[in-house]
Design a protein around this motif. Structure first.
Motif, mmCIF file in Angstrom:
data_model
loop_
_atom_site.group_PDB
_atom_site.id
_atom_site.type_symbol
_atom_site.label_atom_id
_atom_site.label_comp_id
_atom_site.label_asym_id
_atom_site.label_seq_id
_atom_site.Cartn_x
_atom_site.Cartn_y
_atom_site.Cartn_z
ATOM 1 N N SER A 66 -26.881 -0.852 -13.654
ATOM 2 C CA SER A 66 -26.112 -1.888 -14.205
ATOM 3 C C SER A 66 -25.074 -0.997 -14.805
ATOM 4 O O SER A 66 -24.112 -1.313 -14.840
ATOM 5 N N GLN A 123 -25.524 -10.905 -12.915
ATOM 6 C CA GLN A 123 -27.033 -11.096 -12.444
ATOM 7 C C GLN A 123 -27.381 -12.723 -12.724
ATOM 8 O O GLN A 123 -27.955 -13.258 -11.766
ATOM 9 N N ASP A 145 -24.204 -7.396 -9.641
ATOM 10 C CA ASP A 145 -25.641 -6.911 -10.316
ATOM 11 C C ASP A 145 -26.591 -7.834 -10.141
ATOM 12 O O ASP A 145 -26.758 -8.875 -10.991
ATOM 13 N N GLU A 146 -27.501 -7.472 -9.020
ATOM 14 C CA GLU A 146 -28.663 -8.230 -9.269
ATOM 15 C C GLU A 146 -28.421 -9.905 -8.889
ATOM 16 O O GLU A 146 -28.933 -10.500 -9.656
HETATM 17 MG MG LIG Z 1 -29.561 -4.002 -14.792
#
Ligand SMILES: [Mg+2]
Ligand SMILES: Nc1ncnc2c1ncn2[C@@H]1O[C@H](COP(=O)(O)OP(=O)(O)O)[C@@H](O)[C@H]1O
Lengths: 283, 292, 315
Positions: free
Chosen positions: A76, A124, A204-205
């Motif tokens: 990240s 995320q 990010d994810e």
């Molecule tokens: Mg992360």
């Protein structure tokens, strides 16, 4: 070189849809040695704790680049460095250079706002604004000065279509985005990022908070989007990386251990640690 | 077997349980004392004041006879005062909160400002009156005017608004701020378009509570010279003025019993205004209850 | 570029539009740079307010102490400004007496309310009682004063013979009631922040709710509770209207609660409303009294903050 690149981009953007295929081909050929990001000797510290060590990495244009690695390894952090979001943490220090389309992103010549207009981000956890779906998508264009309703309408529709969620929300654009399911929210967030037509999308994810079906939709979407955008996606899910990415970078303890074509990295890792990780020996 | 005397122990347990129940009762009664007091106060003021509370009372100026006296000047004065306090205190208060939460580096100075605001919230209101008297009335030569009173009150409620606004701003989840910055929004755009809209219910609720405090305050306005009897409405910022609590205070001080009823009627009007403001605050809070 | 414009109608190029807007927007961009400065000024106002208070109180007090000895002021037992006696002790004892009575009323009632709300009441009960109790804190003090004078005092007269129309007892009790919600609410917050695991641990050992409250929760929340009490006491010291209306205006060096007294705050009101002329000794004495009051409350507030800061570090 630089001006050339920009010129090319304008042409891509202005060309009308039917060209896309052909355009894409030429692009992918030309893009072989074209990088959106060139990262050299990047180090990053949170206060006194170093989180990234000597990262060297060229991120190719119009490809999906996956970043994998155990949690806490700096994925990240690395991603947020690319659009300088990491600077929101006041204690962050960096060294090294990152070139975006050949220009130093840390140089005073360019504002962070300008960079982030070109380098969009999806987070995320789906994080729509507590506003209507329409206002969520129109947010980016509006802050950058687009005011005409007709233009905004077009942008909203196009972005939602590109994010493959138009059909699901077209009748409820005025409703609060919080009313959508998690998967829908995430695609609205993707649409929101698309609305200002960035070059690069950092993710990010993006699927870690979603159910399998929503995950699948987002993955398909990513495949679709790479025709027009360069995508860098962090994932902790190796199957996902293998499924959707062209290149994969493996991070460990803040270091870039291996960066290669996805097929190659998963079938034939050169580094022992990569092998250990992808065969599930740690992480 | 285990060394615990079963029989005695049972007895002791019963004793402990009884003590628990007795004290539970005591605690409950103690809690109700405050509530009973509140009920008594409201009941008493209602019965005393209701007879004098009519449209004449609301639309009349002060008068030498209880039957003719009214709270018009105070009611309008209070409203005009709020019209000064609200813009000044909200601008300063929300501005300060934004500065502290979004712009200021977390260093010693910021901490100093923060502690300073906390301390200001604890300064007795009458001391603000003294500040207003020296600074607004004499030094700025505003005299005993609506403006001097309004500015004094604005400073008085400022810390309350700052604290409420800070809390509201702080409770805006950071992920939507990040979303905004991530789209290339500038700091101010993020504040204006994301943070403030999300924080506004909290800010408004706190502000209304602060303003209702301003409506009920008496002491500082006595110091900065609100008039006790006024037969015309203020027609400019530099007019003489009175407010409801001052009129009530004035009536309370009179010896004849009828004036008590007038005072009670005045209190009823004051409480109704406060009730209205609080209802608005509750309404806002419920309506905008955030969903994160 | 021309091509881009041509296409705008049918196919929008957002980035180009943004680029164009960016060039035009430089004016508003410059304005935006002023915003932090403006916000800083807003924040500066509260610092200036403090400075203003300190400056005001200090300057006028210094003028006052140039004609009246500071020693006489703080040791004198007669407060009679209109005859030239400026001994502030009666005002201080008056203030302390009111504060003492208020504390005697408010601390036990407030604490017991807090214990009830935090340890015994169901969530629903708490959600009803707590806000209702807080209404007490929202009632204007002039209303309390009126109620003390016209209801509490006559009521007390039945119980306490020889009670004056104006007396410290009635005013003190009502001030106490006024600060109950402060103690109850803040203490309840402190108790609520004691982790439930501590409670469950004790309950599982067979402790009664009372024992949990007394032996586990109160000690854990102790500093928060003390901070709330100190804050409430500070409120009582600074309370004005209730004492002006119900306690009278007779500065007397006494701890007899049935008598009329005068507090620091009440004198400030009296001094400012009388025909005090600007620049007279009485005028300046108001500020000397104000400064004394300010120091008292400031010390209490700082004490309260100090205690609650320590409290935060515990968890
Ligand atoms: Mg992360
Ligand atoms: N805001 C922060 N302040 C200090 N350290 C941080 C911060 N964010 C992340 N870190 C540290 O940086 C390292 C990398 O974190 P991160 O980039 O979030 O890893 P990943 O995304 O791979 O799980 C971790 O050791 C983490 O503790």
């Amino acid at each position: 070189m630089n001006t050339l690149l920009k010129q090319k981009k304008v042409d891509n953007k202005t060309s009308v849809k039917p060209d896309i295929k052909e355009n894409n081909q030429t692009k992918s050929e030309a893009a072989m040695d074209k990088n959106v990001f060139e990262v050299n000797n990047l180090n990053l510290w949170y206060g006194n704790d170093q989180a990234l060590y000597e990262i060297n990495m060229n991120v190719p244009q119009n490809k999906v680049t996956a970043i994998i690695g155990p949690s806490g390894c700096g994925k990240s952090t690395y991603l947020k460095t690319l659009n300088r979001m990491v600077e929101m943490v006041p204690i962050v220090k960096t060294s090294g250079s990152i070139q975006y389309n050949g220009e130093d992103i840390f140089s005073d010549k360019h504002s962070v706002e300008g960079l982030r207009t070109k380098v969009g981000m999806v987070f995320q956890k789906p994080n729509p604004f507590p506003k209507s779906i329409y206002d969520n998508i129109a947010y980016g264009p509006r802050i950058h000065g687009v005011k005409k309703k007709a233009v905004l309408d077009q942008i909203v529709e196009k972005s939602l279509r590109d994010a493959a969620i138009w059909d699901e929300v077209k009748d409820r654009l005025d409703e609060n985005a919080f009313g959508l399911s998690g998967g829908q929210q995430q695609r609205v967030c993707i649409a929101r990022a698309l609305a200002i037509e960035p070059d690069v999308i950092l993710m990010d994810e993006p699927t870690s908070a979603l159910d399998p079906i929503s995950t699948l939709k987002v993955e398909e979407l990513v495949q679709e989007l790479k025709k027009k955008y360069s995508i860098i996606i962090v994932t902790h899910n190796m199957q996902q990386a293998a499924r959707i990415s062209d290149k994969t970078a493996f991070f460990l303890n803040g270091e870039l251990i291996e960066f290669a074509d996805t097929d190659h990295l998963f079938s034939n890792p050169t580094d022992k640690r990569t092998e250990d990780y992808i065969s599930g020996r740690f992480g | 077997m285990s060394g615990i005397d079963e029989k005695n122990n049972l007895k002791r347990i019963r004793g402990r349980v009884i003590l628990n129940n007795v004290l539970k009762g005591l605690f409950f009664v103690s809690t109700t004392i405050g509530l009973i007091f509140l009920a008594l106060l409201l009941y008493r003021i209602l019965t005393q004041g209701i007879g004098y509370l009519n449209s004449d009372f609301i639309t009349s100026f002060p008068a030498p006879y209880p039957e003719e006296a009214g709270i018009f000047a105070g009611l309008i004065g209070s409203i005009m005062m709020i019209a000064i306090v609200a813009p000044v205190a909200i601008t300063l208060g929300v501005g300060t909160a934004i500065f502290l939460e979004e712009y200021a580096y977390k260093n010693r100075w910021t901490k100093f400002i923060q502690i300073n605001i906390q301390n200001l919230a604890g300064v007795p209101s009458i001391v603000y009156g003294l500040l207003g008297l020296t600074f607004f009335v004499y030094m700025l030569r505003l005299g005993y005017t609506l403006l001097a009173g309004g500015l004094t009150m604005a400073l008085l409620v400022l810390p309350v608004i700052v604290v409420a606004a800070q809390e509201a701003i702080r409770s805006v989840p950071s992920d939507i701020k990040e979303a905004s910055y991530g789209m290339g929004a500038s700091k101010w755009q993020t504040i204006r378009r994301v943070i403030l809209p999300a924080a506004i219910p909290g800010i408004l609720t706190g502000t209304i509570l602060a303003l209702s405090r301003a409506i009920g305050e008496t002491a500082p306005l006595i110091i900065v010279g609100a008039a006790t009897a006024l037969y015309t409405l203020p027609d400019s910022l530099l007019s003489k003025y009175t407010v409801m609590p001052i009129q009530i205070f004035n009536w309370t001080g009179r010896p004849q019993e009828e004036w008590q009823f007038v005072a009670a009627a005045g209190i009823l009007v004051l409480l109704i205004v406060l009730l209205f403001m609080n209802a608005v605050a509750v309404f806002i809070r419920n309506k905008f209850q955030k969903r994160y | 570029m021309g091509k881009a414009l041509q296409n705008e109608a049918m196919n929008i190029d957002v980035q180009t539009m943004i680029e164009n807007k960016r060039k035009k927007k430089s004016v508003s961009g410059k304005l935006e740079k002023l915003i932090p400065a403006f916000l800083f000024l807003c924040a500066a106002v509260s610092v200036l307010t403090t400075a203003g208070i300190l400056f005001t109180l200090l300057r006028e007090s210094i003028t006052f102490f140039s004609t009246t000895s500071i020693v006489d002021f703080y040791t004198g037992t007669q407060w009679s400004p209109w005859t030239g006696h400026f001994g502030v002790l009666p005002l201080i004892t008056g203030t302390l007496l009111i504060t003492l009575i208020a504390a005697i009323v408010a601390i036990p009632l407030g604490l017991m309310s807090a214990i009830f709300l935090s340890e015994y009441a169901s969530d629903r009960t708490r959600k009803i009682i707590k806000p209702t109790l807080e209404v007490l804190a929202g009632i204007p003090t002039v209303v309390y004063g009126f109620f003390a004078l016209t209801f509490v005092t006559p009521l007390l007269k039945n119980i306490v013979p020889g009670l004056g129309i104006f007396n410290a007892l009635s005013a003190g009790i009502v001030v106490g009631i006024m600060i109950i919600p402060m103690i109850a609410s803040l203490s309840e917050d402190a108790m609520n922040s004691v982790p439930n695991s501590l409670r469950e641990g004790a309950l599982a050992l067979g402790a009664t709710r009372l024992e949990v409250a007394m032996k586990v929760v109160l000690p854990a929340a102790f500093s928060g509770i003390v901070a709330s009490i100190v804050l409430a006491v500070s409120r009582a010291i600074g309370e004005t209207m209730i004492v002006v209306i119900a306690a009278g205006a007779s500065p007397t060096l006494t701890f007899d609660p049935t008598r009329s007294i005068q507090t620091l705050t009440a004198f400030i009101v009296q001094g400012a409303t009388g025909d005090t002329t600007f620049g007279s000794t009485i005028y300046y004495s108001i500020y000397a009294v104000g400064a004394t009051l300010f120091v008292f409350t400031l010390l209490m507030n700082m004490l309260s903050q100090y205690i609650s800061r320590k409290f935060k570090e515990e968890y």
